[in-house]
Scaffold this motif. Sequence first.
Motif, PDB file in Angstrom:
ATOM      1  N   VAL A 145      -8.112 -56.600 -41.206  1.00 17.60           N
ATOM      2  CA  VAL A 145      -7.923 -55.782 -42.296  1.00 17.60           C
ATOM      3  C   VAL A 145      -7.774 -56.508 -43.641  1.00 17.60           C
ATOM      4  CG1 VAL A 145      -5.906 -53.906 -42.985  1.00 17.60           C
ATOM      5  CG2 VAL A 145      -6.232 -54.831 -40.611  1.00 17.60           C
ATOM      6  N   SER A 146      -8.365 -55.679 -44.487  1.00 17.12           N
ATOM      7  CA  SER A 146      -8.416 -56.680 -45.670  1.00 17.12           C
ATOM      8  C   SER A 146      -7.635 -56.083 -47.083  1.00 17.12           C
ATOM      9  CB  SER A 146     -10.026 -56.515 -46.601  1.00 17.12           C
ATOM     10  OG  SER A 146     -10.451 -55.179 -46.454  1.00 17.12           O
ATOM     11  N   GLY A 147      -7.426 -56.699 -47.761  1.00 16.68           N
ATOM     12  CA  GLY A 147      -6.341 -56.519 -48.896  1.00 16.68           C
ATOM     13  C   GLY A 147      -6.175 -57.596 -49.432  1.00 16.68           C
ATOM     14  N   PRO A 148      -4.771 -57.667 -50.425  1.00 15.23           N
ATOM     15  CA  PRO A 148      -4.572 -58.884 -51.250  1.00 15.23           C
ATOM     16  C   PRO A 148      -4.392 -60.098 -50.036  1.00 15.23           C
ATOM     17  CG  PRO A 148      -3.285 -56.990 -52.033  1.00 15.23           C
ATOM     18  CD  PRO A 148      -4.176 -56.398 -50.475  1.00 15.23           C
ATOM     19  N   VAL A 149      -3.651 -59.655 -49.074  1.00 12.68           N
ATOM     20  CA  VAL A 149      -3.565 -60.822 -47.994  1.00 12.68           C
ATOM     21  C   VAL A 149      -4.330 -60.198 -46.875  1.00 12.68           C
ATOM     22  CG1 VAL A 149      -1.865 -61.794 -46.160  1.00 12.68           C
ATOM     23  CG2 VAL A 149      -1.368 -61.597 -48.680  1.00 12.68           C
ATOM     24  N   ASP A 150      -5.252 -60.858 -46.255  1.00 10.47           N
ATOM     25  CA  ASP A 150      -6.011 -60.168 -44.990  1.00 10.47           C
ATOM     26  C   ASP A 150      -5.235 -60.486 -43.508  1.00 10.47           C
ATOM     27  OD1 ASP A 150      -7.863 -59.699 -47.005  1.00 10.47           O
ATOM     28  OD2 ASP A 150      -9.455 -61.119 -46.286  1.00 10.47           O
ATOM     29  N   LEU A 151      -5.551 -59.784 -42.829  1.00 15.04           N
ATOM     30  CA  LEU A 151      -4.765 -59.488 -41.442  1.00 15.04           C
ATOM     31  C   LEU A 151      -5.880 -59.655 -40.419  1.00 15.04           C
ATOM     32  CD1 LEU A 151      -1.519 -57.571 -40.768  1.00 15.04           C
ATOM     33  CD2 LEU A 151      -3.433 -57.716 -39.184  1.00 15.04           C
ATOM     34  N   ASN A 200      -6.093 -66.063 -49.290  1.00 11.57           N
ATOM     35  CA  ASN A 200      -7.044 -66.468 -50.124  1.00 11.57           C
ATOM     36  C   ASN A 200      -7.754 -65.193 -50.776  1.00 11.57           C
ATOM     37  OD1 ASN A 200      -7.207 -68.882 -48.130  1.00 11.57           O
ATOM     38  ND2 ASN A 200      -7.068 -69.566 -50.471  1.00 11.57           N
ATOM     39  N   GLY A 201      -8.219 -65.175 -51.850  1.00  8.56           N
ATOM     40  CA  GLY A 201      -8.981 -63.936 -52.526  1.00  8.56           C
ATOM     41  C   GLY A 201      -8.640 -63.673 -53.878  1.00  8.56           C
ATOM     42  N   HIS A 202      -9.221 -62.650 -54.537  1.00 10.64           N
ATOM     43  CA  HIS A 202      -8.994 -62.600 -55.908  1.00 10.64           C
ATOM     44  C   HIS A 202      -9.210 -61.008 -55.998  1.00 10.64           C
ATOM     45  CE1 HIS A 202      -9.107 -62.655 -60.050  1.00 10.64           C
ATOM     46  NE2 HIS A 202      -8.591 -64.002 -60.190  1.00 10.64           N
ATOM     47  N   GLU A 203      -8.496 -60.526 -56.963  1.00 10.85           N
ATOM     48  CA  GLU A 203      -8.530 -59.226 -57.385  1.00 10.85           C
ATOM     49  C   GLU A 203      -9.684 -58.679 -58.011  1.00 10.85           C
ATOM     50  OE1 GLU A 203      -8.312 -57.733 -60.789  1.00 10.85           O
ATOM     51  OE2 GLU A 203      -8.221 -55.566 -59.998  1.00 10.85           O
ATOM     52  N   LEU A 204     -10.589 -59.648 -58.475  1.00  9.23           N
ATOM     53  CA  LEU A 204     -11.872 -59.051 -58.867  1.00  9.23           C
ATOM     54  C   LEU A 204     -12.752 -58.753 -57.577  1.00  9.23           C
ATOM     55  CD1 LEU A 204     -12.712 -61.917 -61.712  1.00  9.23           C
ATOM     56  CD2 LEU A 204     -12.628 -59.462 -61.961  1.00  9.23           C
ATOM     57  N   LEU A 205     -12.556 -59.162 -56.452  1.00 14.82           N
ATOM     58  CA  LEU A 205     -13.272 -58.637 -55.276  1.00 14.82           C
ATOM     59  C   LEU A 205     -13.134 -57.035 -55.378  1.00 14.82           C
ATOM     60  CD1 LEU A 205     -12.954 -61.158 -52.362  1.00 14.82           C
ATOM     61  CD2 LEU A 205     -14.850 -60.765 -53.397  1.00 14.82           C
ATOM     62  N   THR A 206     -12.296 -56.527 -55.612  1.00 15.42           N
ATOM     63  CA  THR A 206     -12.246 -54.978 -55.770  1.00 15.42           C
ATOM     64  C   THR A 206     -12.626 -54.530 -56.798  1.00 15.42           C
ATOM     65  OG1 THR A 206      -9.871 -54.833 -56.836  1.00 15.42           O
ATOM     66  CG2 THR A 206      -9.941 -55.244 -54.629  1.00 15.42           C
ATOM     67  N   ARG A 207     -13.176 -55.197 -57.871  1.00 13.72           N
ATOM     68  CA  ARG A 207     -13.950 -54.785 -59.346  1.00 13.72           C
ATOM     69  C   ARG A 207     -15.338 -54.751 -59.327  1.00 13.72           C
ATOM     70  NH1 ARG A 207     -10.600 -54.988 -63.342  1.00 13.72           N
ATOM     71  NH2 ARG A 207     -12.063 -53.370 -64.403  1.00 13.72           N
ATOM     72  N   ILE A 262     -13.818 -55.283 -35.917  1.00 11.87           N
ATOM     73  CA  ILE A 262     -13.690 -54.206 -36.728  1.00 11.87           C
ATOM     74  C   ILE A 262     -13.197 -54.579 -38.114  1.00 11.87           C
ATOM     75  CG2 ILE A 262     -12.721 -52.071 -37.079  1.00 11.87           C
ATOM     76  CD1 ILE A 262     -12.158 -51.644 -34.074  1.00 11.87           C
ATOM     77  N   ARG A 263     -14.181 -54.308 -39.202  1.00  6.10           N
ATOM     78  CA  ARG A 263     -13.469 -54.712 -40.430  1.00  6.10           C
ATOM     79  C   ARG A 263     -13.198 -53.857 -41.288  1.00  6.10           C
ATOM     80  NH1 ARG A 263     -13.139 -55.402 -45.473  1.00  6.10           N
ATOM     81  NH2 ARG A 263     -14.503 -53.324 -45.726  1.00  6.10           N
ATOM     82  N   GLY A 264     -11.876 -53.503 -41.813  1.00  6.55           N
ATOM     83  CA  GLY A 264     -11.819 -52.199 -42.819  1.00  6.55           C
ATOM     84  C   GLY A 264     -10.606 -52.531 -43.664  1.00  6.55           C
ATOM     85  N   ASN A 265     -10.723 -51.661 -44.758  1.00  2.90           N
ATOM     86  CA  ASN A 265      -9.286 -51.780 -45.369  1.00  2.90           C
ATOM     87  C   ASN A 265      -8.186 -51.248 -44.614  1.00  2.90           C
ATOM     88  OD1 ASN A 265      -9.211 -49.014 -46.208  1.00  2.90           O
ATOM     89  ND2 ASN A 265     -10.792 -49.470 -47.857  1.00  2.90           N
ATOM     90  N   ALA A 266      -7.051 -51.262 -45.282  1.00  3.61           N
ATOM     91  CA  ALA A 266      -5.971 -50.674 -44.477  1.00  3.61           C
ATOM     92  C   ALA A 266      -5.860 -49.302 -44.077  1.00  3.61           C
ATOM     93  CB  ALA A 266      -4.604 -50.985 -45.308  1.00  3.61           C
ATOM     94  N   TYR A 321     -15.307 -66.797 -47.505  1.00  2.00           N
ATOM     95  CA  TYR A 321     -15.707 -65.602 -48.418  1.00  2.00           C
ATOM     96  C   TYR A 321     -14.672 -65.484 -49.661  1.00  2.00           C
ATOM     97  CZ  TYR A 321     -16.896 -60.781 -49.951  1.00  2.00           C
ATOM     98  OH  TYR A 321     -17.512 -59.856 -50.600  1.00  2.00           O
ATOM     99  N   THR A 322     -13.292 -65.480 -49.030  1.00  2.00           N
ATOM    100  CA  THR A 322     -12.228 -65.578 -50.250  1.00  2.00           C
ATOM    101  C   THR A 322     -12.002 -66.918 -51.140  1.00  2.00           C
ATOM    102  OG1 THR A 322     -10.606 -65.849 -48.528  1.00  2.00           O
ATOM    103  CG2 THR A 322     -11.106 -63.618 -48.977  1.00  2.00           C
ATOM    104  N   ILE A 323     -12.416 -67.964 -50.499  1.00  4.63           N
ATOM    105  CA  ILE A 323     -12.077 -69.120 -51.146  1.00  4.63           C
ATOM    106  C   ILE A 323     -13.185 -69.505 -52.170  1.00  4.63           C
ATOM    107  CG2 ILE A 323     -12.480 -71.718 -50.908  1.00  4.63           C
ATOM    108  CD1 ILE A 323     -10.814 -71.427 -48.250  1.00  4.63           C
ATOM    109  N   GLY A 374     -17.353 -55.239 -52.141  1.00  8.28           N
ATOM    110  CA  GLY A 374     -16.657 -56.670 -51.972  1.00  8.28           C
ATOM    111  C   GLY A 374     -16.177 -56.515 -50.327  1.00  8.28           C
ATOM    112  N   GLY A 375     -15.874 -55.493 -50.130  1.00 12.29           N
ATOM    113  CA  GLY A 375     -15.417 -55.382 -48.589  1.00 12.29           C
ATOM    114  C   GLY A 375     -16.534 -55.198 -47.512  1.00 12.29           C
ATOM    115  N   CYS A 376     -17.641 -54.482 -48.019  1.00 11.86           N
ATOM    116  CA  CYS A 376     -19.048 -54.363 -47.155  1.00 11.86           C
ATOM    117  C   CYS A 376     -19.610 -55.676 -46.918  1.00 11.86           C
ATOM    118  CB  CYS A 376     -19.882 -53.285 -47.934  1.00 11.86           C
ATOM    119  SG  CYS A 376     -19.079 -51.787 -48.088  1.00 11.86           S
TER     120      CYS A 376
END
Length: 282
Positions: free
Chosen positions: A176-182, A194-201, A130-134, A238-240, A205-207
């Motif tokens: 769980v995705s976000g600034p730090v993925d769990l 890893n990751g970058h805020e631009l993934l949310t712009r 299962i993959r989703g945001n928090a 992906y985040t790298i 980015g999540g899908c």
Amino acid sequence: MSDLLRPDSALDLAGSAADLLEVLRETPPLTHCITNAVVTGFTANVLLALGAAPAMVDIIDEAGLFAGVASGVLINLGTPTPEQRAAGAEAVAGATASGTPWVLDPVAIGALPVRTALAHELLAHRPTAIRGNASEILALAGLSAGGRGVDATDSTDAAFEAAVLLARRTSGVVAVSGPVDLVTDGDRVLRLANGHELLTRVTGGGCALGAVMAAFLGAATATDHDELTAVAAASLVYTIAAERAAAEAGGPGSFAVALLDALAAVGADDVRAAARIEAGVL
Ligand SMILES: Nc1ncnc2c1ncn2[C@@H]1O[C@H](COP(=O)(O)OP(=O)(O)O)[C@@H](O)[C@H]1O
Ligand SMILES: Cc1ncsc1CCOP(=O)(O)O
Ligand SMILES: [Mg+2]
């Protein structure tokens, strides 16, 4: 989380992710996506850039049989039309019958009734991951009413218990995705920084990450790597790639293009060198 694992277990994971990236490119996994109308093209391009083989098969009387021959399946609930809802149920049955790993992305569940009911029905069939945001993970666990549309209003750490609960309930992996993925399988927990805020712009980015997880799970079936490792590998690669893309980009538009280039260019050594992982046991 307690008892941090010895530091080299994080190095092992980076090495496994690097190995799986090479396996994926050699295979390449046929990745069956039933995904939303907003991100379909972007998702196919992300998979192609990475080296996987996408196919967006989301109609009744095709989705079930295709899930049986695919390497991995993504069911994303972003724009769940009646046809997609039926195709998704078919695909889950086909994947289950053939042992194909499948990923559930419960986009924007919580306040929206149709997709929330559907997500709970699909959950009963035990997604491989299962993959989703928090906020989506909290809503799927029945612990909140969801986020704000497709965006999270909760922190990744706030979804920790929900993720563990869902992983144990399904015997699957929850990311769980976000600034730090769990990422957890209910026994082990990984935090991937890893990751970058631009993934949310950029939309998707999540899908697209959910599709990448389906591809890595497909690639991993021919290896000794388990599902937790495959899901974490997807997130790391992906985040790298996103970090490398952001270093070249002038904003969201050029980032989206640079992300495709970075996904194609990122190599096993880059993953080994750049992975930022904390690993623990529950
Ligand atoms: N603030 C952030 N900094 C770095 N990476 C992020 C940040 N927020 C999300 N990401 C990354 O963006 C990707 C999509 O996550 P997210 O935005 O949580 O998904 P969704 O689009 O489903 O809400 C993930 O790879 C995640 O690691
Ligand atoms: C904007 C939007 N609306 C319905 S699905 C969707 C895409 C969401 O993509 P992501 O969850 O990757 O941000
Ligand atoms: Mg999402």
